[in-house]
Enzyme design. Structure first.
Site, PDB file in Angstrom:
ATOM      1  N   SER A   1      24.383 -80.920   4.806  1.00 31.62           N
ATOM      2  CA  SER A   1      24.564 -80.310   3.484  1.00 31.62           C
ATOM      3  C   SER A   1      24.149 -78.849   3.514  1.00 31.62           C
ATOM      4  CB  SER A   1      23.721 -81.058   2.451  1.00 31.62           C
ATOM      5  OG  SER A   1      23.686 -80.370   1.216  1.00 31.62           O
ATOM      6  N   ASN A   2      24.755 -78.059   2.618  1.00 30.78           N
ATOM      7  CA  ASN A   2      24.286 -76.678   2.498  1.00 30.78           C
ATOM      8  C   ASN A   2      22.888 -76.605   1.891  1.00 30.78           C
ATOM      9  OD1 ASN A   2      24.963 -77.296  -0.161  1.00 30.78           O
ATOM     10  ND2 ASN A   2      26.454 -75.647  -0.392  1.00 30.78           N
ATOM     11  N   HIS A   3      22.367 -77.735   1.409  1.00 27.14           N
ATOM     12  CA  HIS A   3      20.977 -77.762   0.940  1.00 27.14           C
ATOM     13  C   HIS A   3      19.992 -77.750   2.111  1.00 27.14           C
ATOM     14  CE1 HIS A   3      22.109 -78.044  -3.205  1.00 27.14           C
ATOM     15  NE2 HIS A   3      22.910 -79.058  -2.943  1.00 27.14           N
TER      16      HIS A   3
ATOM     17  N   TYR B   1      15.928 -83.922  -0.191  1.00 27.27           N
ATOM     18  CA  TYR B   1      17.299 -84.263   0.184  1.00 27.27           C
ATOM     19  C   TYR B   1      17.744 -83.386   1.360  1.00 27.27           C
ATOM     20  CZ  TYR B   1      22.399 -84.596  -0.108  1.00 27.27           C
ATOM     21  OH  TYR B   1      23.727 -84.766   0.190  1.00 27.27           O
TER      22      TYR B   1
ATOM     23  N   LYS C   1      18.465 -83.989   5.669  1.00 26.65           N
ATOM     24  CA  LYS C   1      19.667 -83.503   6.353  1.00 26.65           C
ATOM     25  C   LYS C   1      19.274 -82.696   7.598  1.00 26.65           C
ATOM     26  CE  LYS C   1      22.732 -85.157   3.475  1.00 26.65           C
ATOM     27  NZ  LYS C   1      23.616 -86.289   3.874  1.00 26.65           N
TER      28      LYS C   1
ATOM     29  N   ASP D   1      24.864-102.716   3.913  1.00 20.80           N
ATOM     30  CA  ASP D   1      23.927-101.660   3.559  1.00 20.80           C
ATOM     31  C   ASP D   1      23.470-101.022   4.862  1.00 20.80           C
ATOM     32  OD1 ASP D   1      21.566-100.200   2.846  1.00 20.80           O
ATOM     33  OD2 ASP D   1      21.353-101.446   1.053  1.00 20.80           O
TER      34      ASP D   1
ATOM     35  N   ARG E   1      28.869 -70.909  -8.760  1.00 18.92           N
ATOM     36  CA  ARG E   1      28.377 -71.061  -7.387  1.00 18.92           C
ATOM     37  C   ARG E   1      29.469 -71.563  -6.452  1.00 18.92           C
ATOM     38  NH1 ARG E   1      25.902 -75.652  -5.009  1.00 18.92           N
ATOM     39  NH2 ARG E   1      24.729 -75.138  -3.105  1.00 18.92           N
TER      40      ARG E   1
ATOM     41  N   GLY F   1      24.879 -92.104   2.105  1.00 18.83           N
ATOM     42  CA  GLY F   1      23.617 -91.520   1.693  1.00 18.83           C
ATOM     43  C   GLY F   1      23.529 -91.468   0.183  1.00 18.83           C
TER      44      GLY F   1
END
Length: 273
Positions: free
Chosen positions: A114-116, A139, A143, A54, A177, A76
């Site tokens: 991430s694109n987030h 989230y 990142k 972990d 999208r 993640g």
């Protein structure tokens, strides 16, 4: 420069969708792969070693960094989670991996961002890694935090890194999208491969998409990295239309969601526990 014939590369989250794809795509050229996940990794090749762990287990993470020259950090939580689990893995676990890498003398880190990280930008605005982050949830916040940590590690410790703001990673585009955000398996392998091989990427942030006709990005750092994606979500337009997806509205620059993050910016945050 990281040498694929002699240098050991650690891949965290190796049992996941992207990790499994990278194993198949990299192991013929990268001769020393160390893999880790909390789940088993099947069918190990002769040049792969597996450590079950972990990433929130700091002693285990420090042990697996032994003799590692580069880390590809994929591990993640995404999808269904509580905020407590998100923090434990995507914040605390991220810190432990990056700090253990620093202490072990790792020279390069490839980070699955991430694109987030910029999901709150309006879809009408073309995004670039040069713009300030606008994460669309916690989230995405973690990142951005990982990208910021890597900037600090480069400025203070000289650790080279590439943060990949990965879009919709699937075998095929799945919705309207993803006509703009799709990242194909083959292009994902190329993206990580060139990020590892680049002689000196500094501290780079790269938008992780395929060569989609409807890209909503500009100056994604592809040329600087040497990334030349081959796949295009447009090739699946007929298949998406057959599934009832409105693939014609984007021709008029009309999108289902008003932000780059799709539904994320308008989705309530996960429960704390």
């Amino acid at each position: 420069m990281i040498n694929p014939q002699t240098d050991r590369v650690l891949i965290t989250g190796a049992a996941g969708a992207i990790g499994s794809t990278l194993r198949r795509g990299l192991r013929d050229h990268w001769r020393h792969l160390r893999l880790t996940d909390i789940r088993p990794v099947p069918d190990l090749a002769d040049n792969e070693e597996f450590v079950v762990a972990d990433i929130t287990d700091r002693p285990a993470v420090e042990s697996m960094m032994r003799d590692v020259r580069a880390v590809v950090h994929l591990a993640g939580i995404v999808g269904s989670y509580t905020l407590e689990d998100l923090f434990r893995v995507n914040a605390r676990g991220l810190f432990d991996v990056l700090e253990a890498a620093r202490l072990a003398g790792v020279e390069r880190i490839i980070f699955a961002s991430s694109n987030h990280a910029f999901g709150c930008y309006p879809i009408t605005e073309k995004v670039s890694p040069a713009l300030p982050p606008r994460p669309d949830g916690l989230y995405g916040v973690f990142k951005v935090w990982g990208e910021t940590m890597l900037r600090n590690y480069y400025d203070r410790h000289g650790i080279r890194s590439v943060s990949l703001r990965i879009g919709t990673f699937r075998p095929q585009p799945i919705d309207q999208r993803s006509l703009a955000t799709w990242l194909s398996p083959a292009d994902a392998v190329q993206l990580v491969d060139v990020a590892l091989r680049h002689p000196d990427p500094g501290c780079m942030v790269v938008n992780g998409y395929s060569n989609n006709t409807r890209l909503k990005t500009v100056d994604p750092n592809w040329a600087t990295l040497g990334y030349k994606p081959n796949d295009n979500a447009e090739d699946y337009r007929a298949a998406l239309r057959a599934q009832g997806v409105d693939v014609d509205a984007p021709d008029r620059d009309v999108w289902e969601w008003p932000e780059h993050g799709g539904s994320f910016p308008r989705t309530p945050e996960k429960p704390p526990r």
